[in-house]
Scaffold this active site. Sequence first.
Site, mmCIF file in Angstrom:
data_model
loop_
_atom_site.group_PDB
_atom_site.id
_atom_site.type_symbol
_atom_site.label_atom_id
_atom_site.label_comp_id
_atom_site.label_asym_id
_atom_site.label_seq_id
_atom_site.Cartn_x
_atom_site.Cartn_y
_atom_site.Cartn_z
ATOM 1 N N LYS A 6 -3.716 -0.741 -6.780
ATOM 2 C CA LYS A 6 -4.744 -0.079 -5.977
ATOM 3 C C LYS A 6 -4.569 1.412 -6.189
ATOM 4 O O LYS A 6 -3.487 1.958 -5.945
ATOM 5 C CB LYS A 6 -4.579 -0.429 -4.494
ATOM 6 C CG LYS A 6 -5.518 0.360 -3.581
ATOM 7 C CD LYS A 6 -5.337 -0.015 -2.108
ATOM 8 C CE LYS A 6 -6.180 0.886 -1.215
ATOM 9 N NZ LYS A 6 -5.987 0.589 0.227
ATOM 10 N N ASP A 26 -12.929 4.249 4.306
ATOM 11 C CA ASP A 26 -12.128 3.140 4.827
ATOM 12 C C ASP A 26 -12.837 2.398 5.954
ATOM 13 O O ASP A 26 -13.422 3.000 6.851
ATOM 14 C CB ASP A 26 -10.792 3.666 5.373
ATOM 15 C CG ASP A 26 -9.797 3.926 4.255
ATOM 16 O OD1 ASP A 26 -10.179 3.830 3.077
ATOM 17 O OD2 ASP A 26 -8.634 4.238 4.575
ATOM 18 N N ASP A 70 0.845 -1.202 0.000
ATOM 19 C CA ASP A 70 0.000 0.000 0.000
ATOM 20 C C ASP A 70 0.883 1.256 0.000
ATOM 21 O O ASP A 70 2.033 1.231 -0.480
ATOM 22 C CB ASP A 70 -0.953 -0.055 1.201
ATOM 23 C CG ASP A 70 -2.289 0.613 0.924
ATOM 24 O OD1 ASP A 70 -2.327 1.859 0.951
ATOM 25 O OD2 ASP A 70 -3.279 -0.108 0.681
ATOM 26 N N ASP A 71 0.382 2.319 0.505
ATOM 27 C CA ASP A 71 0.990 3.648 0.443
ATOM 28 C C ASP A 71 2.381 3.687 1.116
ATOM 29 O O ASP A 71 2.740 2.798 1.860
ATOM 30 C CB ASP A 71 0.039 4.624 1.152
ATOM 31 C CG ASP A 71 0.201 6.064 0.697
ATOM 32 O OD1 ASP A 71 1.170 6.379 -0.029
ATOM 33 O OD2 ASP A 71 -0.660 6.876 1.061
ATOM 34 N N ASP A 101 -5.905 5.186 -5.432
ATOM 35 C CA ASP A 101 -6.647 5.892 -4.386
ATOM 36 C C ASP A 101 -7.200 7.236 -4.894
ATOM 37 O O ASP A 101 -7.070 7.566 -6.082
ATOM 38 C CB ASP A 101 -5.717 6.101 -3.183
ATOM 39 C CG ASP A 101 -6.430 5.926 -1.858
ATOM 40 O OD1 ASP A 101 -7.624 6.208 -1.784
ATOM 41 O OD2 ASP A 101 -5.755 5.506 -0.891
#
Lengths: 440, 440, 440, 440
Positions: A132, A194, A57-58, A134
């Site tokens: 993914k 989220d 992820d990030d 965002d």
Amino acid sequence: MAAVSAVENGLARTPQMGWNNWNTFACDVSEPLLLETSRIMIDTGLRDLGYNYVVLDDCWSEKRGADGYLAVDESKFPNGMKSVADSLYDDNFLFGMYSSAGEYTCARYPGSLDHEEQDAESFAPWRVDYLKYDNCYHMGRMGTPLISFNRYNEMAKALKETGRSILYSLCSWEEDFVHTWGGSIANSWRVSGDIYDSFARPDELCGCGDATNPHCIAPGTHCSVLAILNKVAPYIDRGMPGAWNDLDMLEVGLGGMSDEEYKAHFAMWAALRSPMLLGNDLRAMSAKTLSIVNNPAIIAISQDPCGRPVHLRHRETHVWSGPLANGDQVVIFLNAANNDVDMEASLEEIFVSEGVGGTAPQVAQEWNIHDLWAHRMRDKDSKAILDASDARAACKHLQQTQLNDVRLFGAKVGTVLPHGKINVHVGRHAAKVLRPRSSA
Amino acid sequence: MAAVSAVENGLARTPQMGWNNWNTFACDVSEPLLLETSRIMIDTGLRDLGYNYVVLDDCWSEKRGADGYLAVDESKFPNGMKSVADSLYDDNFLFGMYSSAGEYTCARYPGSLDHEEQDAESFAPWRVDYLKYDNCYHMGRMGTPLISFNRYNEMAKALKETGRSILYSLCSWEEDFVHTWGGSIANSWRVSGDIYDSFARPDELCGCGDATNPHCIAPGTHCSVLAILNKVAPYIDRGMPGAWNDLDMLEVGLGGMSDEEYKAHFAMWAALRSPMLLGNDLRAMSAKTLSIVNNPAIIAISQDPCGRPVHLRHRETHVWSGPLANGDQVVIFLNAANNDVDMEASLEEIFVSEGVGGTAPQVAQEWNIHDLWAHRMRDKDSKAILDASDARAACKHLQQTQLNDVRLFGAKVGTVLPHGKINVHVGRHAAKVLRPRSSA
Amino acid sequence: MAAVSAVENGLARTPQMGWNNWNTFACDVSEPLLLETSRIMIDTGLRDLGYNYVVLDDCWSEKRGADGYLAVDESKFPNGMKSVADSLYDDNFLFGMYSSAGEYTCARYPGSLDHEEQDAESFAPWRVDYLKYDNCYHMGRMGTPLISFNRYNEMAKALKETGRSILYSLCSWEEDFVHTWGGSIANSWRVSGDIYDSFARPDELCGCGDATNPHCIAPGTHCSVLAILNKVAPYIDRGMPGAWNDLDMLEVGLGGMSDEEYKAHFAMWAALRSPMLLGNDLRAMSAKTLSIVNNPAIIAISQDPCGRPVHLRHRETHVWSGPLANGDQVVIFLNAANNDVDMEASLEEIFVSEGVGGTAPQVAQEWNIHDLWAHRMRDKDSKAILDASDARAACKHLQQTQLNDVRLFGAKVGTVLPHGKINVHVGRHAAKVLRPRSSA
Amino acid sequence: MAAVSAVENGLARTPQMGWNNWNTFACDVSEPLLLETSRIMIDTGLRDLGYNYVVLDDCWSEKRGADGYLAVDESKFPNGMKSVADSLYDDNFLFGMYSSAGEYTCARYPGSLDHEEQDAESFAPWRVDYLKYDNCYHMGRMGTPLISFNRYNEMAKALKETGRSILYSLCSWEEDFVHTWGGSIANSWRVSGDIYDSFARPDELCGCGDATNPHCIAPGTHCSVLAILNKVAPYIDRGMPGAWNDLDMLEVGLGGMSDEEYKAHFAMWAALRSPMLLGNDLRAMSAKTLSIVNNPAIIAISQDPCGRPVHLRHRETHVWSGPLANGDQVVIFLNAANNDVDMEASLEEIFVSEGVGGTAPQVAQEWNIHDLWAHRMRDKDSKAILDASDARAACKHLQQTQLNDVRLFGAKVGTVLPHGKINVHVGRHAAKVLRPRSSA
């Protein structure tokens, strides 16, 4: 006409499964974290049960270089991204990556907005299989489906131009009705703010908690399991092979819910055909957690080739049902109340006719009712898997499953006569997950 | 990656503080008003407590000249704007200015729409450090975030082109979801129609008073403190260093609320990390008003470097909490009811886990509870400051504060054991402002 | 800065007054109808009380000619439009005309969309002074304020280019938040679907009747007086000299309401500063109708030079108030209930502070309360005017009025002490219209 | 001005009638299905009662050819489309066809988006008379009326360019307020998600079931009869000759509702002037189904040349009424409750004044009340028609009807005196359909 994937990349014919670091580790990412986790996924048998995407992820990047391309944070990934991907490939995993359709990512790292081509050109040679994508810091580029579509389509086109098949996972929190257009360019799309590790706790940051308040304009964060289920109910039918409603990553095993709540959360995600990305720390997984996420009877619902999400039959009583490829049905009685309740549903409610006639033909049949949690692995067995570093116990579990073990269908717990009803007693925040099978 | 400001001008790393003339004086502005006020801010110690922006609001201009540039109203500012700014600079203040992204300002003076470059070119040589930029008479240029973003971005770009660092403060009343994009171009953005001097009085002009009425499409004016708090709750988390939700200028000391209501108003603005612009007539300030706005324990919350606004934990009971940079927490029990109430919150409610696990680790700790109003200055002391023209008393107050005086932390009023609860009795429209500190 | 009109044409500094044929005659229009009506307006004194616009509504045209210009229906207007205008001019009236910002008018005659310049070029030489511009058949050109603004601005520019001062009256039913931008291009804008001749009867065609139902997306028709009042309440403050909220044409005298309801309707329109266009058949006007619409005390509220609409102080009790140019206040107690009620308002509620302090200074004053319906003309007097074809009685009425007759202020009916309250008994669907005057 | 059709193609001056395969057969389409069905429509007299469109729905195509043109699925239509149309023409039917304003049709066959001209060029030579144009997979091209208008207008223009008169039927589920612009380019427009075979069963997939929930953003599917009626009520008046609100195809005879519910469904569709497309399997039609859909008294309401849909007078009690061309009125008492109720409506409620005066003149008249279901065909007669393969019985039925048989007006069941009321006892989910006729 042959069936085609919405996004025409052939991916995610059933909802993607895997692991993503965010829910547990947030920005605390590194090559060892990903590789250690993937090792555990092999040893516990999770990989071979279908969890084959490892998604970073990030927070993995540095600022853009002078050439405009993203640079990997070398303190976290000293061997670069391709090295991570190569290692995962060698173990039969696929590698997922993260960016945002904004000037920044949500954690304020460089975003891909107006850099879509450059970033796709980075991802492809890194052997990225999954993105993914965002929605933070979008520079005001929202407000109509057309505006959002165009913004997200830039990356879709850039990924396509690389020539590599990359699963494209939108994370725009249902803004601009993404469920009406996400499937045209992507394999999944988030439907809410989220998730957080709570079954039903109201939180002012998730669409305000009060859906009837028009001031509640923030998709929000801190969305409970129940808030997400309520939000997606009206358009859950938009999910189909290649294009899924994404209810966000799993919280199973993080500690904020009871065992019954985690079972309900996991089963609902499966039955609604959400992507199934584990979010817990696999290095510290409990026996009970493992025996939830490795239940082959539930995973079989998620990965049923028919790909038809269960529908909410009654909002008040949270009875969900839907068909499976082999003619069975899945029926879930979810108890959203704060006390145990007796719930009931007639075959007429469970089998809503899709075509002619108000009454589906299944109503006139007799059904054997199977409980899909009946064969949940015993604690000592799942503990043995976790304890065994050689993965033999997991292997045995898998071998049984692959032999079309009866456990794919749970255990028969009763029979319903034609035109009959199912009655169940359901504990607070629990879900009774049943699979009626024709007795014919 | 080094932390960066959203708007990348390095300003407002904590919420801006200062004074703005509008709430008291509206269009009755002049050079003497600004300079006299700034003198009092020095003498009362307010400047050195952080109130360092002096912001001129609407009504300062004439029509545009033949060259298209704005002309200052010479009857109000006979020496021009730069002279005002120079005087303020000499006293270590920063100078704020006002315009509107419309054909007119709200008071129907010339607006900056389609004149952004010209007006920025005026502001910079006048040594303007701050621009409040309003939303009246926008010529229909709204309706999607993209339309509004583009309109406000014109001024952002024009300010940037001047090369001067100018704090950019949007005043578009939350139209077009400014909380989702304001931080990309500005340091703060208003979240509601104009505040008025009432704690809870409903007014048909503020979003109609009834938030569930879809006819209520006007951001409105006459918004009470409570209406603004309810409106911003779901997206208060969008505030961060360099980019803040602006709850509008303070009404403390204007006369429409009780002392408890003003205390609650002031503390909530601080804890929610709103800009803190005094709006009262400093020349006629009461002792009680001064001892609200000079409370170092509350100001310390506002200016905490961590910059994380408190969140609303339960809408019904108005319990707000959030973390501070040093590991303390701020917890506010706001009583919105019309009678005194007993309120309660468990540590589990106060410390919502941000990461793994449903239960934050702080829940298992013991906490000393500090009341941040405990050391509010006594009336005779604040009166002494106001009476003393030489500012010595103020100076003494400040010296104590700067020595990291215990008063930054209020007074300890109790202890909560691990997994325990806080119980408070809160008067009508009052706020109990507590700062739990780890007893470890 | 000198006050300017929003639309900068200098017109409608107070709300326009006059007569429009639609509510009674719909498409049944003709030259004789307009000229006969104008004759009665003179003879009854209505013209000299301020009703000086004679506005022709829909259905006056033929199809466009080969040259693209509109042709007048010669069966209805055998001498052409300019002849009608000339006749009206000779009698000191101004002439109003109608078209629609669509492919058709609402009655499906040719609309002006994409023909704005041509049609303005027709109107100006016809001596048109006023254009009501409707919204039917807009070809989908709506959905954001910007889209609607651009569509209506085309006609604004076209009218301006003719060089003739033409009052521009938008009729877009509050679509796309016209109250936020209408004043930039026009003198008034409609705020709801069409009025119908009912005080409070719910009708599914006016915004569905249930404002909390999001399916209610149609601005609608068949809007009752009460529905319109409730709708405009939150943004009534957008009205100002030169730019007014238009609550639609008057229904007084059409027969669907009681005398008290018509009085309330008329007084509310005046106090809210709506344009005042009579909609009844003047050739068949009753004495009671005349004595409503010729009440100088109410007309004086409408035409007060201050131009500040009353505000709704409490939605539930429908107490409205606002300031007048001479320091008086107007206060209306509207009883929306189905039975008589006792109503009450304190001076603190009536005089909401606009500036500093929660309490307006007027609260501390003593007030004489005047009832503005007290001197309503007696039936026999208004009947005499209607019966007298030489207009002498009307003339006498006017002479009295012009001498600053006490009747401009109604009759004193009581006094309120400082910090006191007004208590009134109000009949079902009636409005008590009071004008507090300082006793100082 | 002569009356013109909105879309100016002269079609659908009364709502279109016919048969569409979707509700029963979905994708199971073929040439034999269409031709067999049309044969039954002749034999049962349905064609000659007005059901003259045979409309093929989704799933008839292959992928686009290399030339970009659509190819017919030869397994389903071995002789091509023109052959089907020719056969229908020979029997005095008109032929309807389907596509979607998206990249795919709803069943994921090739859509016409960005292929409008090509596809219209296919349809015209195939003798297509009618196009149902769907909304799936729109690539995000929605969000304002302007965006949707432009998308649907592409096909309108393409159809026009072919030179063939083709009834254009929009199926965009009321997205982007199609009722405000559909009539400018098309002959009808859908107002909701897809109907399903239930009178009132709530379903989470139809606008969520709870209209006050702002999360309910999906137009949805599974809309019950009652859900559709409630949705269209506020803008039902937008229907007019040439341009109709489309409440979706009929479910009569599919089996999910009771006989009374089907009667109510059929009568409401007729009175609301929805297109009347049968959706049942005509090869298996029951006697009771036939005697609903062949009731000349109800069809006469649908096809009344006046074309004014009934309006909902009271949402709670579901009393609908509207005028007919000959001066009669139609009044429907719909009982949406779950038990029998006594309903009442006064003449004042039934005849809402359209023009001057609150009371319509009809209120003062005496009315004979006719029950339009009184002469419903007896089961044995309709069974005889279905049994008779030579259509003689049907023919007799029609001959009576064409002689202006009294059955067009049902049977007189009572009289209402001036200013009187109608009182009826209405069964659960039934509709009493009355036609007041002046007794004068």
